[in-house]
Design an enzyme around this catalytic site. Structure first.
Site, PDB file in Angstrom:
ATOM      1  N   ARG A 100       2.462  -8.473   4.363  1.00 34.50           N
ATOM      2  CA  ARG A 100       1.814  -8.088   3.427  1.00 34.50           C
ATOM      3  C   ARG A 100       2.567  -7.442   2.139  1.00 34.50           C
ATOM      4  N   GLN A 105     -18.397   5.131   3.196  1.00 35.36           N
ATOM      5  CA  GLN A 105     -19.016   6.280   3.933  1.00 35.36           C
ATOM      6  C   GLN A 105     -18.971   6.169   5.560  1.00 35.36           C
ATOM      7  N   GLU A 113       0.768  -1.081  -0.068  1.00 35.55           N
ATOM      8  CA  GLU A 113       0.023  -0.073  -0.050  1.00 35.55           C
ATOM      9  C   GLU A 113       0.904   1.280  -0.073  1.00 35.55           C
ATOM     10  N   HIS A 140      -1.703   3.861  -1.696  1.00 34.61           N
ATOM     11  CA  HIS A 140      -2.702   4.747  -1.317  1.00 34.61           C
ATOM     12  C   HIS A 140      -2.784   6.002  -2.284  1.00 34.61           C
ATOM     13  N   TYR A 172       3.629   1.833   2.025  1.00 34.86           N
ATOM     14  CA  TYR A 172       3.866   2.409   3.390  1.00 34.86           C
ATOM     15  C   TYR A 172       5.418   2.259   3.217  1.00 34.86           C
TER      16      TYR A 172
HETATM   17  P1  FAD Z   1     -36.770   6.940   1.546  1.00 29.91           P
HETATM   18  O1  FAD Z   1     -35.490   6.367   1.286  1.00 29.91           O
HETATM   19  O2  FAD Z   1     -37.056   8.328   0.794  1.00 29.91           O
HETATM   20  O3  FAD Z   1     -38.012   6.224   1.905  1.00 29.91           O
HETATM   21  C1  FAD Z   1     -39.165   7.040   2.398  1.00 29.91           C
HETATM   22  C2  FAD Z   1     -40.184   5.762   2.004  1.00 29.91           C
HETATM   23  O4  FAD Z   1     -41.420   6.163   2.647  1.00 29.91           O
HETATM   24  C3  FAD Z   1     -40.662   5.684   0.442  1.00 29.91           C
HETATM   25  O5  FAD Z   1     -40.383   4.240   0.427  1.00 29.91           O
HETATM   26  C4  FAD Z   1     -41.779   5.972   0.405  1.00 29.91           C
HETATM   27  O6  FAD Z   1     -42.765   5.234  -0.700  1.00 29.91           O
HETATM   28  C5  FAD Z   1     -42.555   5.920   1.770  1.00 29.91           C
HETATM   29  N1  FAD Z   1     -43.701   6.927   2.009  1.00 29.91           N
HETATM   30  C6  FAD Z   1     -43.671   8.166   2.251  1.00 29.91           C
HETATM   31  N2  FAD Z   1     -45.015   8.666   2.508  1.00 29.91           N
HETATM   32  C7  FAD Z   1     -45.773   7.648   2.902  1.00 29.91           C
HETATM   33  C8  FAD Z   1     -46.840   7.332   3.339  1.00 29.91           C
HETATM   34  N3  FAD Z   1     -47.587   8.186   3.477  1.00 29.91           N
HETATM   35  N4  FAD Z   1     -47.482   6.235   3.280  1.00 29.91           N
HETATM   36  C9  FAD Z   1     -46.552   5.117   3.172  1.00 29.91           C
HETATM   37  N5  FAD Z   1     -45.325   5.053   2.732  1.00 29.91           N
HETATM   38  C10 FAD Z   1     -44.785   6.302   2.454  1.00 29.91           C
HETATM   39  N6  FAD Z   1     -27.213   7.733  -0.029  1.00 29.91           N
HETATM   40  C11 FAD Z   1     -26.251   7.328   0.507  1.00 29.91           C
HETATM   41  O7  FAD Z   1     -25.877   7.037   1.709  1.00 29.91           O
HETATM   42  N7  FAD Z   1     -25.264   6.538  -0.372  1.00 29.91           N
HETATM   43  C12 FAD Z   1     -25.390   6.658  -1.640  1.00 29.91           C
HETATM   44  O8  FAD Z   1     -24.396   6.372  -2.416  1.00 29.91           O
HETATM   45  C13 FAD Z   1     -26.789   7.224  -2.034  1.00 29.91           C
HETATM   46  N8  FAD Z   1     -26.708   7.383  -3.463  1.00 29.91           N
HETATM   47  C14 FAD Z   1     -27.906   7.730  -3.942  1.00 29.91           C
HETATM   48  C15 FAD Z   1     -28.251   7.918  -5.149  1.00 29.91           C
HETATM   49  C16 FAD Z   1     -29.477   8.303  -5.764  1.00 29.91           C
HETATM   50  C17 FAD Z   1     -29.650   8.430  -7.099  1.00 29.91           C
HETATM   51  C18 FAD Z   1     -30.478   8.730  -4.640  1.00 29.91           C
HETATM   52  C19 FAD Z   1     -31.807   9.060  -5.177  1.00 29.91           C
HETATM   53  C20 FAD Z   1     -30.193   8.650  -3.466  1.00 29.91           C
HETATM   54  C21 FAD Z   1     -29.118   8.197  -2.867  1.00 29.91           C
HETATM   55  N9  FAD Z   1     -28.812   8.181  -1.477  1.00 29.91           N
HETATM   56  C22 FAD Z   1     -27.274   7.717  -0.879  1.00 29.91           C
HETATM   57  C23 FAD Z   1     -29.489   8.576  -0.477  1.00 29.91           C
HETATM   58  C24 FAD Z   1     -30.586   7.495   0.168  1.00 29.91           C
HETATM   59  O9  FAD Z   1     -31.109   6.816  -0.750  1.00 29.91           O
HETATM   60  C25 FAD Z   1     -31.587   8.407   1.106  1.00 29.91           C
HETATM   61  O10 FAD Z   1     -30.898   9.462   1.776  1.00 29.91           O
HETATM   62  C26 FAD Z   1     -32.402   7.582   1.843  1.00 29.91           C
HETATM   63  O11 FAD Z   1     -33.044   6.509   0.974  1.00 29.91           O
HETATM   64  C27 FAD Z   1     -33.266   8.039   2.711  1.00 29.91           C
HETATM   65  O12 FAD Z   1     -34.038   7.258   3.654  1.00 29.91           O
HETATM   66  P2  FAD Z   1     -35.447   7.393   4.158  1.00 29.91           P
HETATM   67  O13 FAD Z   1     -35.656   6.133   4.954  1.00 29.91           O
HETATM   68  O14 FAD Z   1     -35.252   8.715   5.213  1.00 29.91           O
HETATM   69  O15 FAD Z   1     -36.518   7.943   3.076  1.00 29.91           O
HETATM   70  P1  NAP Z   2     -27.061  17.671  -2.428  1.00 27.40           P
HETATM   71  O1  NAP Z   2     -25.953  16.691  -2.120  1.00 27.40           O
HETATM   72  O2  NAP Z   2     -27.660  18.568  -1.320  1.00 27.40           O
HETATM   73  O3  NAP Z   2     -27.102  18.393  -3.772  1.00 27.40           O
HETATM   74  C1  NAP Z   2     -28.131  19.393  -4.041  1.00 27.40           C
HETATM   75  C2  NAP Z   2     -27.516  20.175  -5.456  1.00 27.40           C
HETATM   76  O4  NAP Z   2     -28.607  20.909  -5.759  1.00 27.40           O
HETATM   77  C3  NAP Z   2     -26.503  20.846  -4.892  1.00 27.40           C
HETATM   78  O5  NAP Z   2     -25.395  20.649  -6.051  1.00 27.40           O
HETATM   79  C4  NAP Z   2     -26.948  22.482  -4.910  1.00 27.40           C
HETATM   80  O6  NAP Z   2     -25.900  23.035  -5.662  1.00 27.40           O
HETATM   81  C5  NAP Z   2     -28.143  22.330  -5.966  1.00 27.40           C
HETATM   82  N1  NAP Z   2     -29.220  23.185  -5.267  1.00 27.40           N
HETATM   83  C6  NAP Z   2     -29.766  23.302  -3.957  1.00 27.40           C
HETATM   84  N2  NAP Z   2     -30.876  23.892  -3.850  1.00 27.40           N
HETATM   85  C7  NAP Z   2     -31.128  24.357  -5.037  1.00 27.40           C
HETATM   86  C8  NAP Z   2     -32.096  25.411  -5.622  1.00 27.40           C
HETATM   87  N3  NAP Z   2     -32.947  25.766  -4.797  1.00 27.40           N
HETATM   88  N4  NAP Z   2     -32.040  25.671  -7.230  1.00 27.40           N
HETATM   89  C9  NAP Z   2     -31.135  25.124  -7.906  1.00 27.40           C
HETATM   90  N5  NAP Z   2     -30.134  24.169  -7.214  1.00 27.40           N
HETATM   91  C10 NAP Z   2     -30.184  23.935  -5.881  1.00 27.40           C
HETATM   92  O7  NAP Z   2     -28.316  16.651  -2.630  1.00 27.40           O
HETATM   93  P2  NAP Z   2     -28.730  15.664  -3.577  1.00 27.40           P
HETATM   94  O8  NAP Z   2     -27.695  15.624  -4.715  1.00 27.40           O
HETATM   95  O9  NAP Z   2     -30.260  15.770  -3.863  1.00 27.40           O
HETATM   96  O10 NAP Z   2     -28.528  14.069  -2.648  1.00 27.40           O
HETATM   97  C11 NAP Z   2     -29.274  14.026  -1.621  1.00 27.40           C
HETATM   98  C12 NAP Z   2     -28.310  13.074  -0.626  1.00 27.40           C
HETATM   99  O11 NAP Z   2     -28.212  11.657  -1.248  1.00 27.40           O
HETATM  100  C13 NAP Z   2     -27.112  13.821  -0.224  1.00 27.40           C
HETATM  101  O12 NAP Z   2     -27.209  14.462   0.966  1.00 27.40           O
HETATM  102  C14 NAP Z   2     -26.208  12.807  -0.347  1.00 27.40           C
HETATM  103  O13 NAP Z   2     -25.549  12.620   0.559  1.00 27.40           O
HETATM  104  C15 NAP Z   2     -26.806  11.565  -0.630  1.00 27.40           C
HETATM  105  N6  NAP Z   2     -26.161  10.840  -1.751  1.00 27.40           N
HETATM  106  C16 NAP Z   2     -24.984  10.388  -1.549  1.00 27.40           C
HETATM  107  C17 NAP Z   2     -24.175  10.030  -2.782  1.00 27.40           C
HETATM  108  C18 NAP Z   2     -22.952   9.191  -2.326  1.00 27.40           C
HETATM  109  O14 NAP Z   2     -22.398   8.642  -3.466  1.00 27.40           O
HETATM  110  N7  NAP Z   2     -22.213   9.151  -1.225  1.00 27.40           N
HETATM  111  C19 NAP Z   2     -24.886   9.761  -3.895  1.00 27.40           C
HETATM  112  C20 NAP Z   2     -25.980  10.410  -4.069  1.00 27.40           C
HETATM  113  C21 NAP Z   2     -26.759  10.782  -3.129  1.00 27.40           C
HETATM  114  P3  NAP Z   2     -25.940  24.558  -5.766  1.00 27.40           P
HETATM  115  O15 NAP Z   2     -26.634  25.159  -4.396  1.00 27.40           O
HETATM  116  O16 NAP Z   2     -24.376  25.159  -5.709  1.00 27.40           O
HETATM  117  O17 NAP Z   2     -26.498  24.788  -6.879  1.00 27.40           O
HETATM  118 FE1  SF4 Z   3     -17.632   0.778   4.947  1.00 22.39          FE
HETATM  119 FE2  SF4 Z   3     -20.096  -0.249   5.789  1.00 22.39          FE
HETATM  120 FE3  SF4 Z   3     -19.916   1.039   3.624  1.00 22.39          FE
HETATM  121 FE4  SF4 Z   3     -18.821  -1.477   3.827  1.00 22.39          FE
HETATM  122  S1  SF4 Z   3     -20.951  -0.824   4.142  1.00 22.39           S
HETATM  123  S2  SF4 Z   3     -17.878   0.354   2.926  1.00 22.39           S
HETATM  124  S3  SF4 Z   3     -18.051  -1.394   5.978  1.00 22.39           S
HETATM  125  S4  SF4 Z   3     -19.434   2.030   5.374  1.00 22.39           S
END
Ligand code: FAD
Ligand code: NAP
Ligand code: SF4
Length: 675
Positions: free
Chosen positions: A215, A340, A165, A253, A167
């Site tokens: 390693r 993460q 890695e 790294h 080191y």
């Molecule tokens: P949600 O996942 O939004 O779940 C809420 C649920 O509530 C939904 O299934 C909805 O149908 C249900 N619901 C809402 N209202 C009602 C109601 N009245 N009755 C019954 N059901 C209802 N996070 C990461 O940590 N790493 C990532 O790499 C990552 N990548 C992402 C990529 C994308 C494209 C997206 C969109 C999100 C990503 N996220 C990632 C974000 C992550 O998925 C969300 O932060 C997370 O799913 C939020 O969890 P939650 O349980 O609060 O809500």
């Molecule tokens: P986000 O990271 O908060 O990004 C939102 C984007 O929208 C920002 O780039 C922001 O940039 C822009 N924005 C915010 N308010 C706006 C407005 N009023 N008008 C126009 N642009 C606006 O949120 P997200 O991309 O929706 O992701 C949601 C969550 O999912 C994130 O917090 C992230 O942690 C999680 N997620 C994680 C991963 C991962 O790989 N770890 C991947 C996907 C999602 P400007 O304000 O500069 O325009």
């Molecule tokens: Fe790290 Fe858990 Fe994500 Fe695996 S799932 S990479 S152990 S945070």
């Protein structure tokens, strides 16, 4: 008869036997630095109880100059031996074996006292190292041997000598970092003198009945890295010097090729380790992106290695081996390789944990015990927040009903899993489904829940997630405008020229999705290697393809925009953000920042720059995709409050800003653990 005969086969090391072929690889968790050795012991004992054959601790420094950080754990005196005994005793009581990793960081040490073969600063540390003289090298060797002797006294079953890695030891091996002209530099014989001396003297000091894992870097993935012949030559010498096992490492790294992130194919480097099989007669271990018993079995049954090393998968599920042995592999919480809560925490100076398993490294503090009074609990929303709350509440003996309006569990994870490079999210949703089936939770899908449906319960948990933010841009109601949910969820048609608004995690993911066509490289190892410029170390030094990365052409012309003037992707994961940026750059995605969104029309997106809204410009686009953040979905929470029904609000429904699955799962688990 087990499905994993190779993985579960014992390994006879002569003086001791490992009960199976799974090693828990070294991870710097930060636990040792808390000073709470009971907590350290419980972390390892939990994994020993889960059946892993041998564990390697996080890197322990042999002296101040070699420690990764000032204040990092060291093994230098009897005082430290006493603390480590708490760990080894607890692990042995739990039926496990444990080796201490001795990590000398060399020029990677994050401190002004760092030392190296030559004064070549590393690109990942601001501190230039001091070149060691003969006496200095001698001191490093004897400090490393001293650490091994003390480790034996502390009750460890062995040590791992960190020689990969990038080191300290690795820095001696290659001309990239070793410019010396004395007996420690120049020819390869001279450059490999250090690791051989270390292992030879260590074996003499610790005796025969003590495991020494070396390693070894199999593929450096940096310019002027070792050749394959050099690696094999070193492995043979290390065997002769007295090592018990060779554990293979992948990439320095500072390498600009991802080696463990979620977009790296599973077992992507097992073929590299395989090249060492038959060259030495001691057992060889392979690692990187092995996260299920099926993958481990495949790697072992195809002769890639004698053992597999898994690190992060043992954070996600300490009972990995036990569940595989009991025929419950589908119940193993999968490591999705997101980094993460593990590596991003480590590099952010925080204690390691796991997105999927918030108890990792918090075993003594986040205890999930039987509830004193079983209650009726309704959880609305089967995203990660609601799922973790429901399963935890059920595990504690509560009577739980989980509702979702969708026809499947997973919430936004079902959108995330559509992104090329995020295939692991499929497994995470499958795991939740499996765990629900095995639990007492009553699952009601396709059920839109209103406040009136939630009366007469002991506890109500609202986990209704988020809704996309309305950016209020003139023209956003046009047919050429979509949200990320339309694109990733409904797979709405998208034109050739695309403007993606919002460069957060979702904007990056949508751009990745739209740039791709056909099979994801994560599911096609040769395509992935070509994309990142990885080659066979037998043909190219260090395993770097001379032509560099050769990504396939992007499927669309994409512009990714944000209003902030900062670097795109600055807020993405500490250890993975660079991968997302590099991947999009390779696909010629244009990054435009510091914009104001003026309007959208048939020509595309109209923007201006700066507070004075200057230099108007049209970003020509057939489709505009809104990824402009999210707001809490609180309609149910508000309706409950209006009726005077007390509810716990978690996940995105609670706070949408910077919400991710890590926070959602942590909050859901902790709430249910307290009910
Ligand atoms: P949600 O996942 O939004 O779940 C809420 C649920 O509530 C939904 O299934 C909805 O149908 C249900 N619901 C809402 N209202 C009602 C109601 N009245 N009755 C019954 N059901 C209802 N996070 C990461 O940590 N790493 C990532 O790499 C990552 N990548 C992402 C990529 C994308 C494209 C997206 C969109 C999100 C990503 N996220 C990632 C974000 C992550 O998925 C969300 O932060 C997370 O799913 C939020 O969890 P939650 O349980 O609060 O809500
Ligand atoms: P986000 O990271 O908060 O990004 C939102 C984007 O929208 C920002 O780039 C922001 O940039 C822009 N924005 C915010 N308010 C706006 C407005 N009023 N008008 C126009 N642009 C606006 O949120 P997200 O991309 O929706 O992701 C949601 C969550 O999912 C994130 O917090 C992230 O942690 C999680 N997620 C994680 C991963 C991962 O790989 N770890 C991947 C996907 C999602 P400007 O304000 O500069 O325009
Ligand atoms: Fe790290 Fe858990 Fe994500 Fe695996 S799932 S990479 S152990 S945070």
């Amino acid at each position: 008869m087990t499905d994993y005969p190779n993985m579960l086969a014992p390994l006879d090391l002569g003086f001791t036997t490992l009960k199976n072929r799974v090693l828990m690889g070294s991870m710097h968790t930060g636990l040792e630095e808390t000073g709470d050795w009971n907590r350290v012991a419980e972390f390892y004992a939990d994994r020993a109880r889960g059946g892993v054959a041998l564990m390697v601790t996080g890197g322990i420094g042999p002296n101040l100059e070699g420690s990764v950080l000032p204040g990092a754990a060291m093994m230098t005196s009897e005082k430290e031996v006493e603390k480590h005994k708490i760990v080894t005793e607890r692990v042995h009581e739990a039926g496990g074996k444990i080796a201490m990793q001795i990590l000398h960081a060399g020029r990677y040490a994050y401190g002004p006292k760092c030392v190296a073969p030559s004064p070549v600063k590393s690109p990942i540390s601001p501190f230039p190292p001091t070149e060691l003289d003969e006496e200095g090298i001698e001191k490093q060797i004897s400090d490393i041997i001293n650490a091994a002797t003390l480790a034996k006294e502390a009750g460890y079953d062995g040590v791992e000598v960190m020689g990969s890695e990038g080191y300290f030891i690795n820095q001696f091996l290659v001309t990239h970092t070793n410019k010396r002209t004395d007996r420690w530099g120049g020819s390869y014989e001279n450059r490999m003198r250090l690791p051989i001396e270390i292992v030879r003297r260590m074996r003499a000091a610790v005796g025969t009945d003590f495991i020494i894992i070396y390693r070894l870097s199999m593929i450096d993935l940096v310019p002027n890295g070792s050749t394959y012949d050099e690696v094999v030559q070193l492995a043979k010498e290390i065997e002769k010097a007295g090592a018990t096992i060779i554990n293979t490492g992948i990439g320095w790294h500072e390498a600009r090729i991802p080696t463990i992130a979620t977009s790296v194919p599973r077992a992507a480097f097992a073929w590299v380790t395989k090249k060492l099989m038959g060259q030495v007669s001691i057992p060889v271990i392979t690692s990187n992106r092995i996260n299920t018993p099926e993958v481990a079995e495949e790697v072992l049954s195809t002769g890639c290695a004698d053992m597999v090393s898994m690190a992060r998968p043992l954070l996600a599920d300490p009972d990995f081996v036990a569940k595989a042995m009991d025929g419950h592999a589908a119940r193993i919480a999968p490591c999705i390789a997101c980094n993460q809560a593990c590596l991003d925490h480590t590099f952010g100076g925080k204690l390691t944990s796991c997105l999927v398993n918030p108890r990792a490294c918090h075993e003594t503090e986040l205890v999930i015990d039987s509830a004193e009074t079983p209650k009726t609990v309704a959880v609305v929303g089967a995203g990660p927040a609601g799922l973790s709350a429901a399963l935890t509440a059920d595990a504690r003996g509560h009577s739980v009903t989980l509702f979702d309006r969708a026809d499947e569990v997973g919430g936004q994870l079902n959108i995330a899993k559509q992104v090329p490079g995020k295939e692991e999210f499929w497994g995470l949703v499958d795991w939740y489904r499996e765990m629900l089936a095995a639990s007492g939770v009553t699952l009601k899908l396709g059920t839109d829940v209103a406040a009136d449906d939630l009366t007469g319960l002991d506890e109500v948990i609202v986990a209704t997630g988020v809704t996309p933010r309305d950016p209020q841009i003139p023209g956003q109601d046009g047919d050429n405008v979509l949200t990320y949910i339309d694109v990733l969820g409904a797979k709405a048609p998208v034109g050739k020229r695309v403007a993606v608004l919002g460069a957060g995690g979702i904007g990056f993911d949508v751009s990745e999705f739209l740039a791709h066509e056909g099979t994801s490289p994560t599911e096609d190892l040769p395509a992935w290697m070509k994309e990142w410029g990885v080659s066979d170390p037998e043909t190219h030094r260090g395993g770097l393809a001379p032509e560099g990365p050769q990504p396939h052409a992007a499927a669309r012309d994409i512009t990714l925009l944000q209003r902030k003037a900062e670097k795109h992707g600055k807020r993405l994961g500490k250890t993975t953000g660079w991968i997302h940026r590099a991947a999009l750059k390779m696909k010629d995605v244009q990054f435009v920042g510091g914009v104001n969104y003026e309007k959208i029309d048939g020509d595309g997106l109209h923007v201006s720059f700066g507070e004075a809204r200057e230099t108007p410009q049209v970003i020509e686009a057939d489709t505009v995709v809104l990824c402009t953040g999210q707001e809490p979905e609180r309609s149910l929470a508000d309706a409950l409050a209006a009726k005077g029904i007390t509810a716990h609000v978690i996940g995105g429904a609670d706070v949408a800003a910077e919400l991710d699955a890590k926070r959602a799962i942590n909050q859901g688990t902790r709430l249910a653990a307290s009910l």
